[in-house]
Design an enzyme around this catalytic site. Structure first.
Site, PDB file in Angstrom:
ATOM      1  CG  ASP A 146      68.816  57.101 127.910  1.00 45.27           C
ATOM      2  OD1 ASP A 146      68.088  56.162 128.291  1.00 45.27           O
ATOM      3  OD2 ASP A 146      69.768  56.924 127.124  1.00 45.27           O
ATOM      4  CB  SER A 147      70.725  54.483 131.103  1.00 42.45           C
ATOM      5  OG  SER A 147      70.739  54.201 129.715  1.00 42.45           O
ATOM      6  CB  CYS A 172      65.613  55.262 129.737  1.00 45.25           C
ATOM      7  SG  CYS A 172      66.510  53.741 130.086  1.00 45.25           S
ATOM      8  CG  ASN A 173      62.218  51.835 125.367  1.00 44.58           C
ATOM      9  OD1 ASN A 173      61.059  51.722 125.022  1.00 44.58           O
ATOM     10  ND2 ASN A 173      63.085  52.566 124.689  1.00 44.58           N
ATOM     11  CD  GLU A 213      76.007  55.596 127.078  1.00 46.64           C
ATOM     12  OE1 GLU A 213      76.736  56.298 127.794  1.00 46.64           O
ATOM     13  OE2 GLU A 213      74.876  55.956 126.690  1.00 46.64           O
ATOM     14  CB  CYS A 220      66.898  50.242 123.396  1.00 48.11           C
ATOM     15  SG  CYS A 220      68.307  51.035 124.198  1.00 48.11           S
ATOM     16  CB  THR A 221      65.957  55.976 123.705  1.00 50.88           C
ATOM     17  OG1 THR A 221      66.683  55.784 124.925  1.00 50.88           O
ATOM     18  CG2 THR A 221      64.467  56.001 123.984  1.00 50.88           C
ATOM     19  CG  HIS A 222      71.500  53.863 123.998  1.00 55.50           C
ATOM     20  ND1 HIS A 222      70.734  54.069 125.120  1.00 55.50           N
ATOM     21  CD2 HIS A 222      72.754  54.297 124.321  1.00 55.50           C
ATOM     22  CE1 HIS A 222      71.492  54.584 126.082  1.00 55.50           C
ATOM     23  NE2 HIS A 222      72.717  54.744 125.619  1.00 55.50           N
TER      24      HIS A 222
HETATM   25  N1  DGL Z   1      68.259  53.992 126.269  1.00 56.39           N
HETATM   26  C1  DGL Z   1      67.960  52.946 127.210  1.00 56.39           C
HETATM   27  C2  DGL Z   1      66.641  52.244 126.829  1.00 56.39           C
HETATM   28  O1  DGL Z   1      65.862  52.818 126.100  1.00 56.39           O
HETATM   29  C3  DGL Z   1      69.160  52.045 127.372  1.00 56.39           C
HETATM   30  C4  DGL Z   1      69.110  51.184 128.561  1.00 56.39           C
HETATM   31  C5  DGL Z   1      70.446  50.760 129.088  1.00 56.39           C
HETATM   32  O2  DGL Z   1      71.176  51.607 129.601  1.00 56.39           O
HETATM   33  O3  DGL Z   1      70.718  49.543 129.009  1.00 56.39           O
HETATM   34  O4  DGL Z   1      66.337  51.165 127.288  1.00 56.39           O
END
Ligand code: DGL
Length: 292
Positions: free
Chosen positions: A22-23, A85-86, A163, A195-197
């Protein structure tokens, strides 16, 4: 969602780890589902926290980083990669899939389940701006929105909050209220966490919307998709390996302190985090200009 090009499995390949990328920290919500669904699989988790959020980056940057991290994980010996990460999936999965010699599993906002279950036929989607404006997301809406009206809300500031391990401050709550109240006012009964966050914000979101919105989080569906892909290719790990072999290897391009903190809170895993350097064309250019 999956690439079905046959992969020849070398001896011992089944016990190779799965890569989850993921990011930043959001993919931990997917890792939690993967560990519940596939307890015999070892995992390498890679967080690109140094360059998060991707949702504020341009398309080429996202492709460049996703490819670099995918190649790095292949070099670490992973047998499959979950792009958890979407945003990275929306912008880069086709290019990255074409370049990596392993199966890839991407993620996408749960438009289809939301459309299937919304009674009011109004649903909200909270996702990054990059995800919402992507061709892939538009095609998802075209295929699955049916007669359901989707209210698209970019979650500016939410990834940054997670984050820094902020999941319930008054400022974050006010930000979320600003995103969610218009959905409630418009009669939405369903909210897609695109978004996975965002699953980390689950409790705060619920404290705002109560039971007026049903939350859609696709992490369990992603873990099941990984299971199907591993089964189709005969790549499932042998059961019964020692707990040590199954402790995820956590890697981060930043110092990893917040990754360790959230992994402990969310997954009840107190594991060290390796700080890794994964150079790529765009980050080398960034670092060169910072040094100049
Ligand atoms: N977890 C990422 C997602 O699902 C976050 C993307 C980001 O870093 O902006 O999109």
């Amino acid at each position: 969602m999956t690439d079905l090009t046959p992969v020849t499995a070398p001896t011992g390949w089944n016990d190779a780890p799965v890569g989850v990328f993921d990011s930043g920290l959001g993919g931990l919500s997917v890792l939690r589902a993967v560990r519940a669904q596939l307890p015999d699989e070892a995992v390498i988790y890679a967080a690109d926290s140094r360059y998060a959020p991707y949702g504020e980056r341009d398309d080429d940057f996202i492709v460049d980083r996703t490819l670099a991290i995918g190649e790095w994980l292949v070099a670490q010996g992973v047998k499959a990669l979950v792009v958890a990460c979407n945003t990275a999936t929306a912008q880069s999965i086709e290019q990255v899939r074409a370049r990596l010699p392993i199966p890839l599993i991407g993620v996408e906002p749960g438009v289809k389940p939301a459309s299937l279950q919304s009674a009011t036929r109004v649903a909200g989607v909270l996702a990054t701006q990059v995800t919402l404006r992507s061709g892939r997301f538009q095609s998802l809406l075209d295929r699955h929105a049916a007669d359901c009206h989707f209210l698209l809300q970019p979650g500016h500031g939410l990834v940054q909050a997670v984050e820094r391990c902020d999941i319930d401050s008054p400022e974050l709550r006010a930000l979320l209220e600003g995103y969610l109240q218009p959905m409630l006012d418009a009669g939405a009964d369903t909210l897609v966490l695109g978004c996975t966050h965002y699953p980390f914000l689950d409790a705060t979101i619920r404290s705002i919307v109560g039971d007026r919105l049903t939350l859609i989080d696709t992490s369990v569906a992603i873990a099941r998709q990984l299971e199907r892909v591993l089964d189709e290719r005969g790549l499932r790990a042998r059961p019964g390996r020692a707990a040590d072999a199954l402790m995820p290897r956590f890697c981060s391009t930043s110092d990893g302190a917040h990754l360790r903190q959230l992994a402990a809170t969310l997954l009840h895993l107190d594991a060290p985090v390796e700080q890794v350097t994964i150079p790529s064309r765009r980050t080398l250019a960034l670092e060169d200009s910072a040094a100049a």
